[in-house]
Design an enzyme around this catalytic site. Structure first.
Site, short mmCIF file in Angstrom:
data_model
loop_
_atom_site.label_atom_id
_atom_site.label_comp_id
_atom_site.label_asym_id
_atom_site.label_seq_id
_atom_site.Cartn_x
_atom_site.Cartn_y
_atom_site.Cartn_z
N THR A 164 0.77 -1.19 -0.11
CA THR A 164 -0.15 -0.07 -0.03
C THR A 164 1.14 1.44 0.05
O THR A 164 2.32 1.16 -0.08
CB THR A 164 -0.99 0.03 1.23
OG1 THR A 164 -0.09 0.31 2.30
CG2 THR A 164 -1.47 -1.04 1.48
N CYS A 165 0.26 2.29 -0.09
CA CYS A 165 1.20 3.70 0.05
C CYS A 165 1.91 3.76 1.34
O CYS A 165 2.85 4.66 1.45
CB CYS A 165 0.29 4.93 0.08
SG CYS A 165 -1.02 5.01 1.02
N ASN A 166 1.51 3.11 2.41
CA ASN A 166 2.20 3.03 3.74
C ASN A 166 2.80 2.15 4.40
O ASN A 166 3.50 2.11 5.34
CB ASN A 166 0.98 3.54 4.80
CG ASN A 166 0.59 4.97 4.61
OD1 ASN A 166 1.21 5.81 4.34
ND2 ASN A 166 -0.62 4.90 4.68
N ARG A 167 2.82 0.85 3.32
CA ARG A 167 3.62 -0.42 4.03
C ARG A 167 3.67 -1.17 2.81
O ARG A 167 3.12 -1.27 1.70
CB ARG A 167 2.77 -1.22 4.92
CG ARG A 167 1.59 -1.80 4.68
CD ARG A 167 0.86 -2.66 5.46
NE ARG A 167 0.28 -1.81 6.66
CZ ARG A 167 0.80 -1.70 7.99
NH1 ARG A 167 1.89 -2.53 8.28
NH2 ARG A 167 0.20 -0.81 8.61
N SER A 205 -2.29 0.60 11.27
CA SER A 205 -2.47 1.90 10.06
C SER A 205 -2.44 3.29 10.70
O SER A 205 -2.28 3.37 11.61
CB SER A 205 -3.97 1.63 9.39
OG SER A 205 -4.24 0.63 8.98
N GLU A 211 -8.63 1.90 10.53
CA GLU A 211 -9.01 1.87 9.20
C GLU A 211 -9.31 0.72 8.56
O GLU A 211 -8.33 -0.31 8.85
CB GLU A 211 -7.92 2.67 8.50
CG GLU A 211 -8.02 2.81 6.89
CD GLU A 211 -7.06 3.67 6.28
OE1 GLU A 211 -7.11 4.72 5.89
OE2 GLU A 211 -5.91 3.14 6.52
N THR A 212 -10.10 0.48 7.63
CA THR A 212 -10.41 -0.98 7.32
C THR A 212 -9.97 -1.02 5.75
O THR A 212 -10.30 -2.06 5.16
CB THR A 212 -11.80 -1.07 7.39
OG1 THR A 212 -12.68 -0.29 6.88
CG2 THR A 212 -12.09 -1.57 8.84
N GLN A 225 -7.66 -4.03 0.05
CA GLN A 225 -6.64 -3.86 -0.98
C GLN A 225 -5.88 -5.26 -1.03
O GLN A 225 -5.22 -5.67 -1.90
CB GLN A 225 -5.42 -3.06 -0.37
CG GLN A 225 -5.97 -1.46 -0.62
CD GLN A 225 -5.18 -0.45 0.15
OE1 GLN A 225 -4.61 -0.97 0.94
NE2 GLN A 225 -5.28 0.61 -0.22
#
Length: 120
Positions: free
Chosen positions: A49-52, A109, A114-115, A120
């Site tokens: 994802t954009c964060n992990r 998150s 956040e779900t 994703q």
């Protein structure tokens, strides 16, 4: 057989390195297709994802596989292995599965609870 994870997230790494580690659908396929026959792991799942970025896998020898994967991923993503080692977390067995449930529940998150990750 062990379940394990190699990953990094917004807590551990700068955005420029996280961008190099980002895997869209095409890059996941390309990464999978590039793996040699003698990979010390099986049953790969890449969560990006954009964060992990996390790679879940099954293996017999966890430490050997972690080192192999760090070296291979660093080369694939054009990141020095020592940098990737510093910014990565490595977990196996119970800790890896527990981490996955926390990620899915959104407790890891940027926005608590956040779900979005489930979609994703």
């Amino acid at each position: 057989m062990h379940t394990a994870i190699l990953g990094t997230d917004f807590h551990n790494v700068s955005l420029d390195i996280l961008e190099k580690l980002y895997f869209d659908k095409n890059r996941i396929k390309s990464f999978h297709d590039s793996l040699p026959q003698n990979v010390p792991a099986s049953e790969w799942v890449i969560l990006s994802t954009c964060n992990r970025m996390e790679i879940y896998f099954a293996c017999e020898d966890v430490e050997t596989t972690f080192q192999w994967l760090v070296d291979y991923l660093a080369n694939y993503c054009s990141i020095p292995s020592d940098v990737l080692n510093k910014v990565s977390y490595k977990m196996n067995c119970h800790d890896a599965v527990n981490h996955l449930f926390h990620v899915a529940a959104g407790t890891k998150s940027m926005v608590y609870g956040e779900t979005e990750i489930l979609g994703q």
